[in-house]
Design an enzyme around this catalytic site. Structure first.
Site, short mmCIF file in Angstrom:
data_model
loop_
_atom_site.label_atom_id
_atom_site.label_comp_id
_atom_site.label_asym_id
_atom_site.label_seq_id
_atom_site.Cartn_x
_atom_site.Cartn_y
_atom_site.Cartn_z
CE LYS A 213 15.54 65.87 4.15
NZ LYS A 213 14.30 66.37 3.78
NE ARG A 253 13.56 62.29 -2.20
CZ ARG A 253 15.04 62.82 -2.07
NH1 ARG A 253 15.20 63.15 -0.75
NH2 ARG A 253 15.46 63.30 -3.20
#
Length: 288
Positions: A213, A253
């Protein structure tokens, strides 16, 4: 006391042309299925299959297209024995995916995008990931303000827990995700990661989804995040996986499972030998 379970590795499989990290790489069904098997070989315990990007500025696909993208991939991987979660905000996509072998619903809107999603989770008894969400990312900038990001995210997750239980979702089937990167800036994300113990103590399984991210890219390449190398982002993600495992997260994840699986295995060994583990557990681990 039983031997502690290792934090599970959820491998990301984006069947999309426009996801922020790997959009287009696995848009073809054959390529997606092949990558799913590669994720399993690399250490993933669960494959999270998504057919719609949630990156900032992404345009929603229609339901028929989302179904076309994910159902054949889920069917093939599930038939081979893979544990599949479906990453969707649509109840009909979730239901169709469960019908062909998916076992978990991963809804980044926590049932706010589609009001029938929680009913599907209740009726099918499928575990459901409820992520903290304040709206679609193309409209999220107005929702970045927090007086206390940890307290407010927890409070808002508790509201979604209450709603899920009200419609019949079993508490044991609720998985929480603090929503790193969603309606949060980098500082908010780091504050949440510094408080993972508080999320892990909410009496529900915890999923941490930090992989690749932007806040990681900004840390690694402050002058221009787009120059952060993918391998470096995966190493940073593995460090976050270790922190998550130490806090007791059920799963992380990730796009690249290998390093996170190693990190989770190391932390599991540490946890198994901690003072909280019984002498019998420590002895058993020592003889393994």
């Amino acid at each position: 006391m039983p031997t502690p379970e290792r934090t599970k590795i959820m491998g990301v499989l984006n069947v999309t042309p426009d996801s922020f990290s790997d959009g287009g790489r696995y848009f073809d069904h054959d390529a997606a299925i092949a990558h799913g098997f590669e994720l399993l070989r690399s250490g993933a315990d669960i494959i999270d299959v998504g057919g719609e990007s949630t990156r900032p500025g992404s345009v929603r696909v229609d339901e028929a297209e989302e179904l076309r993208r994910v159902v054949p991939v889920i069917r093939e991987l599930a038939a081979a024995g893979a544990v599949i979660s479906v990453d969707t905000m649509r109840s009909k996509v979730a239901e169709a995916s469960l019908n062909v072998g998916a076992r978990i619903i991963n809804d980044v809107s926590a049932g706010l995008s589609d009001p029938t999603m929680l009913a599907v989770a209740s009726e099918t008894a499928a575990p459901v990931v409820l992520m903290h969400w304040r709206g679609y990312l193309d409209r999220a900038s107005a929702s970045f303000y927090y007086d206390d990001v940890v307290a407010e995210v927890i409070a808002e997750l508790k509201m979604r827990i209450d709603e899920a239980i009200t419609v019949g979702v079993e508490p044991d089937n609720i998985i929480l995700d603090p929503g790193l990167g969603f309606s949060k800036n980098a500082e908010h994300n780091w504050q949440i990661l510094g408080a993972l113990d508080e999320f892990a103590n909410l009496d529900h399984r915890l999923l941490v989804a930090a992989s690749r991210k932007r806040f990681i890219s900004t840390l690694l390449s402050p002058k221009d995040p787009k120059f952060a190398e993918e391998s470096a982002k995966d190493q940073a993600t593995a460090a976050i996986s270790a922190l998550s495992a130490r806090a007791g997260a059920w799963a992380v994840r990730v796009h690249e499972p290998t390093t996170s699986a190693i990190a989770a295995t190391v932390i599991n060994a540490v946890n198994s030998h901690s003072p909280a583990a019984t002498p019998d557990v420590r002895a058993a681990k020592g003889n393994a």
